[in-house]
Design a protein around this motif. Sequence first.
Motif, PDB file in Angstrom:
ATOM      1  N   GLU A   1      -6.958 -10.493   8.053  1.00  0.00           N
ATOM      2  CA  GLU A   1      -7.483  -9.570   7.040  1.00  0.00           C
ATOM      3  C   GLU A   1      -6.658  -8.284   6.971  1.00  0.00           C
ATOM      4  O   GLU A   1      -6.612  -7.624   5.925  1.00  0.00           O
ATOM      5  CB  GLU A   1      -8.958  -9.228   7.320  1.00  0.00           C
ATOM      6  CG  GLU A   1      -9.213  -8.384   8.538  1.00  0.00           C
ATOM      7  CD  GLU A   1      -9.356  -9.198   9.810  1.00  0.00           C
ATOM      8  OE1 GLU A   1      -9.696  -8.603  10.841  1.00  0.00           O
ATOM      9  OE2 GLU A   1      -9.120 -10.428   9.766  1.00  0.00           O
ATOM     10  N   ASN A   2      -5.979  -7.932   8.061  1.00  0.00           N
ATOM     11  CA  ASN A   2      -5.182  -6.701   8.060  1.00  0.00           C
ATOM     12  C   ASN A   2      -4.023  -6.776   7.067  1.00  0.00           C
ATOM     13  O   ASN A   2      -3.829  -5.870   6.247  1.00  0.00           O
ATOM     14  CB  ASN A   2      -4.655  -6.418   9.471  1.00  0.00           C
ATOM     15  CG  ASN A   2      -5.761  -5.963  10.406  1.00  0.00           C
ATOM     16  OD1 ASN A   2      -6.738  -5.351   9.977  1.00  0.00           O
ATOM     17  ND2 ASN A   2      -5.618  -6.260  11.689  1.00  0.00           N
ATOM     18  N   ILE A   3      -3.251  -7.858   7.138  1.00  0.00           N
ATOM     19  CA  ILE A   3      -2.110  -7.975   6.229  1.00  0.00           C
ATOM     20  C   ILE A   3      -2.590  -8.247   4.806  1.00  0.00           C
ATOM     21  O   ILE A   3      -1.977  -7.788   3.835  1.00  0.00           O
ATOM     22  CB  ILE A   3      -1.130  -9.082   6.700  1.00  0.00           C
ATOM     23  CG1 ILE A   3       0.183  -9.013   5.907  1.00  0.00           C
ATOM     24  CG2 ILE A   3      -1.752 -10.465   6.614  1.00  0.00           C
ATOM     25  CD1 ILE A   3       0.953  -7.730   6.092  1.00  0.00           C
ATOM     26  N   GLU A   4      -3.702  -8.947   4.651  1.00  0.00           N
ATOM     27  CA  GLU A   4      -4.226  -9.208   3.317  1.00  0.00           C
ATOM     28  C   GLU A   4      -4.703  -7.913   2.656  1.00  0.00           C
ATOM     29  O   GLU A   4      -4.499  -7.710   1.451  1.00  0.00           O
ATOM     30  CB  GLU A   4      -5.354 -10.239   3.389  1.00  0.00           C
ATOM     31  CG  GLU A   4      -4.864 -11.642   3.746  1.00  0.00           C
ATOM     32  CD  GLU A   4      -5.976 -12.661   3.802  1.00  0.00           C
ATOM     33  OE1 GLU A   4      -7.109 -12.324   3.393  1.00  0.00           O
ATOM     34  OE2 GLU A   4      -5.729 -13.787   4.249  1.00  0.00           O
ATOM     35  N   PHE A   5      -5.324  -7.037   3.449  1.00  0.00           N
ATOM     36  CA  PHE A   5      -5.748  -5.744   2.912  1.00  0.00           C
ATOM     37  C   PHE A   5      -4.525  -4.907   2.535  1.00  0.00           C
ATOM     38  O   PHE A   5      -4.494  -4.289   1.467  1.00  0.00           O
ATOM     39  CB  PHE A   5      -6.592  -5.002   3.956  1.00  0.00           C
ATOM     40  CG  PHE A   5      -6.893  -3.574   3.587  1.00  0.00           C
ATOM     41  CD1 PHE A   5      -7.775  -3.269   2.557  1.00  0.00           C
ATOM     42  CD2 PHE A   5      -6.288  -2.525   4.273  1.00  0.00           C
ATOM     43  CE1 PHE A   5      -8.048  -1.948   2.213  1.00  0.00           C
ATOM     44  CE2 PHE A   5      -6.554  -1.205   3.933  1.00  0.00           C
ATOM     45  CZ  PHE A   5      -7.439  -0.922   2.904  1.00  0.00           C
ATOM     46  N   TRP A   6      -3.526  -4.882   3.396  1.00  0.00           N
ATOM     47  CA  TRP A   6      -2.315  -4.099   3.121  1.00  0.00           C
ATOM     48  C   TRP A   6      -1.645  -4.587   1.834  1.00  0.00           C
ATOM     49  O   TRP A   6      -1.236  -3.784   0.990  1.00  0.00           O
ATOM     50  CB  TRP A   6      -1.353  -4.193   4.292  1.00  0.00           C
ATOM     51  CG  TRP A   6      -0.144  -3.339   4.135  1.00  0.00           C
ATOM     52  CD1 TRP A   6      -0.006  -2.017   4.458  1.00  0.00           C
ATOM     53  CD2 TRP A   6       1.126  -3.737   3.601  1.00  0.00           C
ATOM     54  NE1 TRP A   6       1.251  -1.561   4.160  1.00  0.00           N
ATOM     55  CE2 TRP A   6       1.971  -2.602   3.630  1.00  0.00           C
ATOM     56  CE3 TRP A   6       1.630  -4.931   3.117  1.00  0.00           C
ATOM     57  CZ2 TRP A   6       3.290  -2.640   3.171  1.00  0.00           C
ATOM     58  CZ3 TRP A   6       2.946  -4.981   2.661  1.00  0.00           C
ATOM     59  CH2 TRP A   6       3.752  -3.837   2.699  1.00  0.00           C
ATOM     60  N   LEU A   7      -1.557  -5.900   1.659  1.00  0.00           N
ATOM     61  CA  LEU A   7      -0.946  -6.456   0.449  1.00  0.00           C
ATOM     62  C   LEU A   7      -1.788  -6.146  -0.785  1.00  0.00           C
ATOM     63  O   LEU A   7      -1.240  -5.852  -1.859  1.00  0.00           O
ATOM     64  CB  LEU A   7      -0.778  -7.968   0.602  1.00  0.00           C
ATOM     65  CG  LEU A   7       0.300  -8.423   1.593  1.00  0.00           C
ATOM     66  CD1 LEU A   7       0.190  -9.923   1.845  1.00  0.00           C
ATOM     67  CD2 LEU A   7       1.689  -8.058   1.099  1.00  0.00           C
TER      68      LEU A   7
ATOM     69  N   TYR B   1     -12.879  -3.043  -2.174  1.00  0.00           N
ATOM     70  CA  TYR B   1     -14.004  -2.498  -1.410  1.00  0.00           C
ATOM     71  C   TYR B   1     -14.956  -3.613  -0.978  1.00  0.00           C
ATOM     72  O   TYR B   1     -15.380  -3.674   0.182  1.00  0.00           O
ATOM     73  CB  TYR B   1     -14.756  -1.456  -2.235  1.00  0.00           C
ATOM     74  CG  TYR B   1     -15.919  -0.842  -1.500  1.00  0.00           C
ATOM     75  CD1 TYR B   1     -15.725   0.204  -0.594  1.00  0.00           C
ATOM     76  CD2 TYR B   1     -17.222  -1.311  -1.697  1.00  0.00           C
ATOM     77  CE1 TYR B   1     -16.798   0.760   0.095  1.00  0.00           C
ATOM     78  CE2 TYR B   1     -18.292  -0.768  -1.009  1.00  0.00           C
ATOM     79  CZ  TYR B   1     -18.067   0.266  -0.109  1.00  0.00           C
ATOM     80  OH  TYR B   1     -19.124   0.814   0.575  1.00  0.00           O
ATOM     81  N   ASN B   2     -15.292  -4.505  -1.913  1.00  0.00           N
ATOM     82  CA  ASN B   2     -16.210  -5.602  -1.603  1.00  0.00           C
ATOM     83  C   ASN B   2     -15.629  -6.597  -0.610  1.00  0.00           C
ATOM     84  O   ASN B   2     -16.358  -7.163   0.209  1.00  0.00           O
ATOM     85  CB  ASN B   2     -16.610  -6.337  -2.893  1.00  0.00           C
ATOM     86  CG  ASN B   2     -17.438  -5.481  -3.822  1.00  0.00           C
ATOM     87  OD1 ASN B   2     -18.106  -4.537  -3.392  1.00  0.00           O
ATOM     88  ND2 ASN B   2     -17.402  -5.791  -5.111  1.00  0.00           N
ATOM     89  N   ASP B   3     -14.326  -6.815  -0.693  1.00  0.00           N
ATOM     90  CA  ASP B   3     -13.686  -7.818   0.168  1.00  0.00           C
ATOM     91  C   ASP B   3     -13.381  -7.303   1.574  1.00  0.00           C
ATOM     92  O   ASP B   3     -13.472  -8.063   2.547  1.00  0.00           O
ATOM     93  CB  ASP B   3     -12.374  -8.302  -0.462  1.00  0.00           C
ATOM     94  CG  ASP B   3     -12.603  -9.207  -1.657  1.00  0.00           C
ATOM     95  OD1 ASP B   3     -13.758  -9.635  -1.871  1.00  0.00           O
ATOM     96  OD2 ASP B   3     -11.632  -9.484  -2.390  1.00  0.00           O
ATOM     97  N   PHE B   4     -13.023  -6.010   1.672  1.00  0.00           N
ATOM     98  CA  PHE B   4     -12.481  -5.516   2.937  1.00  0.00           C
ATOM     99  C   PHE B   4     -13.217  -4.327   3.568  1.00  0.00           C
ATOM    100  O   PHE B   4     -13.080  -4.112   4.777  1.00  0.00           O
ATOM    101  CB  PHE B   4     -11.019  -5.089   2.738  1.00  0.00           C
ATOM    102  CG  PHE B   4     -10.103  -6.191   2.307  1.00  0.00           C
ATOM    103  CD1 PHE B   4      -9.592  -7.103   3.224  1.00  0.00           C
ATOM    104  CD2 PHE B   4      -9.733  -6.328   0.975  1.00  0.00           C
ATOM    105  CE1 PHE B   4      -8.735  -8.116   2.827  1.00  0.00           C
ATOM    106  CE2 PHE B   4      -8.880  -7.334   0.566  1.00  0.00           C
ATOM    107  CZ  PHE B   4      -8.377  -8.239   1.497  1.00  0.00           C
TER     108      PHE B   4
END
Length: 223
Positions: A120-126, A148-151
């Motif tokens: 989730e860290n790299i997905e949030f950054w992307l 906001y809803n996803d992360f």
Amino acid sequence: RARPERAERPVMQSALLLVLRHGGPMERGGRRRSSEPEEADKGRMKRTIIKDWKTRLSYFLQNSSNSNKRKSKKAGKHRSYFRPSPEEAQLWSEAFDELLASKYGLAAFRAFLKSEFCEENIEFWLACEDFKRTKSPQKLTLKAKKIYNDFIEKEAPKEINIDFQTKNMIAQNIQEATHTCFSVAQKRVYSLMENNSYPRFLESEFYQELCKKTPISRAAQGT
């Protein structure tokens, strides 16, 4: 909900280190009978880990192949989906940004984070990088709410590990979304990856294999 500490090595990484330390040829001597099954298990574990890496990497490459095709390529940056040369792979160890600038490197790092259960860290950054490139105010608002809803929100499906104050600040900022809504959280997640996951990625067997300058033997290619 309880979440694993990012700095701890998960089970898969511990298994990988065990393979690296003891995955060599079988010891000679009187302990052969007791060590033989153990060495066979370690060999199977090593092959399983490498196979899982390749499967995850192939998945990420396929799912990324249709994005950013028309982007300009910066000189000296590896943007191909083909296996990088050892020299290109070694550039990733010079800086975290070098790794993120390579499509193959980014996909490999995502696969690594998935093995550590913190993709989730790299997905949030992307997602934040895409958000900052958004020009339409309407799309900006929609993307802000989705991120906001996803992360961010409590019990989000890909909730990142940030403090309560930052979450509250983001909740207020997205009411009138701007390109800086997630800047603080993105910097913290970037720092977390750079200081924790990135060094472990560089120590991983998968990355070390990419950096090998000696050609892979035919026997190895056939496995």
